[in-house]
Enzyme design. Structure first.
Site, mmCIF file in Angstrom:
data_model
loop_
_atom_site.group_PDB
_atom_site.id
_atom_site.type_symbol
_atom_site.label_atom_id
_atom_site.label_comp_id
_atom_site.label_asym_id
_atom_site.label_seq_id
_atom_site.Cartn_x
_atom_site.Cartn_y
_atom_site.Cartn_z
ATOM 1 N N SER A 1 0.766 -1.205 -0.133
ATOM 2 C CA SER A 1 -0.118 -0.055 0.048
ATOM 3 C C SER A 1 0.751 1.204 -0.033
ATOM 4 O O SER A 1 2.078 1.314 0.639
ATOM 5 C CB SER A 1 -0.697 0.045 1.134
ATOM 6 O OG SER A 1 -1.379 1.259 1.559
ATOM 7 N N TYR B 1 -1.562 -0.837 10.246
ATOM 8 C CA TYR B 1 -1.632 -1.313 8.685
ATOM 9 C C TYR B 1 -0.202 -0.883 7.914
ATOM 10 O O TYR B 1 0.198 -1.727 7.205
ATOM 11 C CB TYR B 1 -2.886 -0.410 8.062
ATOM 12 C CG TYR B 1 -3.156 -0.616 6.633
ATOM 13 C CD1 TYR B 1 -3.419 -2.027 6.226
ATOM 14 C CD2 TYR B 1 -2.686 0.166 5.538
ATOM 15 C CE1 TYR B 1 -3.834 -2.385 4.916
ATOM 16 C CE2 TYR B 1 -3.001 -0.161 4.396
ATOM 17 C CZ TYR B 1 -3.619 -1.242 4.073
ATOM 18 O OH TYR B 1 -3.870 -1.625 2.643
ATOM 19 N N ALA C 1 2.663 -0.475 8.959
ATOM 20 C CA ALA C 1 3.836 -1.250 9.533
ATOM 21 C C ALA C 1 3.517 -2.687 8.913
ATOM 22 O O ALA C 1 4.675 -3.149 8.469
ATOM 23 C CB ALA C 1 3.966 -1.413 10.941
HETATM 24 N N1 NAD Z 1 -8.653 -0.881 -1.957
HETATM 25 C C1 NAD Z 1 -7.668 -0.045 -1.507
HETATM 26 O O1 NAD Z 1 -7.920 1.117 -1.613
HETATM 27 C C2 NAD Z 1 -6.461 -0.717 -1.085
HETATM 28 C C3 NAD Z 1 -5.278 0.385 -1.149
HETATM 29 C C4 NAD Z 1 -3.914 -0.183 -1.008
HETATM 30 C C5 NAD Z 1 -3.803 -1.415 -0.718
HETATM 31 N N2 NAD Z 1 -4.613 -2.404 -0.606
HETATM 32 C C6 NAD Z 1 -4.497 -3.849 -0.316
HETATM 33 O O2 NAD Z 1 -5.268 -4.591 -1.440
HETATM 34 C C7 NAD Z 1 -5.690 -5.877 -1.081
HETATM 35 C C8 NAD Z 1 -6.656 -6.197 -1.563
HETATM 36 O O3 NAD Z 1 -7.718 -5.432 -0.796
HETATM 37 P P1 NAD Z 1 -9.122 -5.135 -1.405
HETATM 38 O O4 NAD Z 1 -9.322 -3.751 -1.382
HETATM 39 O O5 NAD Z 1 -9.459 -5.842 -2.487
HETATM 40 O O6 NAD Z 1 -10.050 -5.648 -0.181
HETATM 41 P P2 NAD Z 1 -11.041 -6.504 -0.035
HETATM 42 O O7 NAD Z 1 -11.669 -6.389 1.245
HETATM 43 O O8 NAD Z 1 -12.429 -6.134 -1.129
HETATM 44 O O9 NAD Z 1 -10.610 -7.966 -0.392
HETATM 45 C C9 NAD Z 1 -10.002 -8.720 0.610
HETATM 46 C C10 NAD Z 1 -10.218 -10.098 0.554
HETATM 47 O O10 NAD Z 1 -9.180 -10.699 1.579
HETATM 48 C C11 NAD Z 1 -9.901 -11.751 2.095
HETATM 49 N N3 NAD Z 1 -9.512 -12.002 3.545
HETATM 50 C C12 NAD Z 1 -9.495 -11.065 4.735
HETATM 51 N N4 NAD Z 1 -9.035 -11.788 5.645
HETATM 52 C C13 NAD Z 1 -8.602 -13.033 5.193
HETATM 53 C C14 NAD Z 1 -8.213 -14.107 6.028
HETATM 54 N N5 NAD Z 1 -8.062 -14.171 7.359
HETATM 55 N N6 NAD Z 1 -8.032 -15.307 5.249
HETATM 56 C C15 NAD Z 1 -8.243 -15.326 3.813
HETATM 57 N N7 NAD Z 1 -8.888 -14.284 3.351
HETATM 58 C C16 NAD Z 1 -9.087 -13.268 3.865
HETATM 59 C C17 NAD Z 1 -11.456 -11.017 2.196
HETATM 60 O O11 NAD Z 1 -12.176 -12.187 2.575
HETATM 61 C C18 NAD Z 1 -11.581 -10.460 0.923
HETATM 62 O O12 NAD Z 1 -12.133 -11.179 0.024
HETATM 63 C C19 NAD Z 1 -5.228 -5.792 0.550
HETATM 64 O O13 NAD Z 1 -4.048 -6.491 0.824
HETATM 65 C C20 NAD Z 1 -5.119 -4.562 0.823
HETATM 66 O O14 NAD Z 1 -4.636 -4.028 2.057
HETATM 67 C C21 NAD Z 1 -6.198 -2.114 -0.947
#
Ligand code: NAD
Length: 260
Positions: free
Chosen positions: A151, A164, A166
């Site tokens: 991120s 987050y 870290a």
């Molecule tokens: N959306 C944003 O703005 C953004 C920005 C920067 C980084 N990210 C990163 O991108 C990645 C995806 O995020 P997203 O926005 O698609 O989120 P999201 O919440 O739509 O999807 C995350 C998925 O991870 C799964 N998950 C959570 N905990 C879990 C566990 N214990 N075991 C297995 N699966 C698990 C959830 O069920 C979900 O399907 C994450 O690592 C997030 O930190 C997102």
């Protein structure tokens, strides 16, 4: 242009097997869709079994897709889970770790238990998945790629994001070290650092914001908020032969968030 030239696709993933975590939603789902379009065999992993099954069913027509409902907080069971995916669909060429948890927690009210949960899913799971891929039983032996979704919060301060940030910054160090350690096995290791992307995670975060904050945060992105496909495009670029000389790096995909 010859027929061969017309068919040339440097992003082609056919014949390769990838495991994608967090595939039931948002960025992970978009990664699974892009990889399936490019011909990969897929093992999809997520804790949300019902949503994961929906993604598997939607992608079936595109190729071989298997869904493994699994809670990545169970880090000790990650190795055997990955081996199960290999037993079902053959050795892996790569793993894309998209599953992640976010939490807005000022340090004054930090709950260590919640911080540990973030670290388990965001960071420790990445380490256990990397260890699994490095094993001879699991790795296909060529075209190896690990991609961790980190991120911009790992690179720019934001109030309330200490746990987050870290947990994601640790992925950058992990990718650098692993890239050197795993290069002899031809496994490349990279991170993608997204800015704010329109996914259910962003919707949940927005609910905690003050009125007007959404507009202010979007304005910090010169190109506006991103779509999950914008991150998926970068993932396939790194995983495919287009990324074959790229390792140990962080690819920022943020609509210009870090540019000012
Ligand atoms: N959306 C944003 O703005 C953004 C920005 C920067 C980084 N990210 C990163 O991108 C990645 C995806 O995020 P997203 O926005 O698609 O989120 P999201 O919440 O739509 O999807 C995350 C998925 O991870 C799964 N998950 C959570 N905990 C879990 C566990 N214990 N075991 C297995 N699966 C698990 C959830 O069920 C979900 O399907 C994450 O690592 C997030 O930190 C997102």
């Amino acid at each position: 242009m010859t027929v061969g030239e017309a068919a040339f696709n440097p992003l082609d993933l056919s014949g390769r097997h990838y495991l994608v975590t967090g595939a039931a939603s948002g960025i992970g789902r978009a990664v699974a869709e892009r990889m399936a379009l490019l011909g990969a065999r897929l093992s999809l992993v997520d804790v949300d079994a019902a949503a994961l099954e929906g993604v598997r069913a939607a992608l079936l027509a595109r190729g071989v897709v298997q869904a493994t409902p699994f809670d990545l907080r169970d880090t000790d069971a990650i190795g055997p889970m990955v081996e199960g995916c290999v037993a079902a669909q053959g050795p892996l060429h790569g793993i894309v770790h998209c599953a992640g948890l976010q939490s807005v927690m000022p340090v004054r009210t930090l709950k260590l238990e919640r911080a540990r949960e973030l670290f388990a899913v965001n960071t420790e799971a990445a380490l256990a998945l990397s260890s699994a891929l490095a094993s001879r039983k699991v790795y296909a032996g060529e075209h190896g790629a690990l991609v961790f979704i980190s991120s911009v919060m790992a690179m720019a301060g934001s109030p309330g994001a200490v746990a987050y940030a870290a947990s994601k910054a640790a992925l950058h160090g992990m990718a650098r070290t692993l890239s050197v350690e795993l290069a002899p096995k031809r496994i490349r290791v990279n991170c993608i650092a997204p800015g704010f992307v329109r996914t259910p995670l962003l919707e949940r975060t927005e609910r905690l914001w003050e009125p007007g904050q959404r507009e202010a945060v979007e304005a910090q992105h010169p190109l506006g908020f991103g779509e999950p496909e914008d991150i998926a495009n970068a993932v396939v670029f790194l995983a495919a032969d287009t990324g074959r000389w790229i390792t140990g790096t962080v690819l920022v995909v943020d609509g210009g968030y870090l540019a000012h």
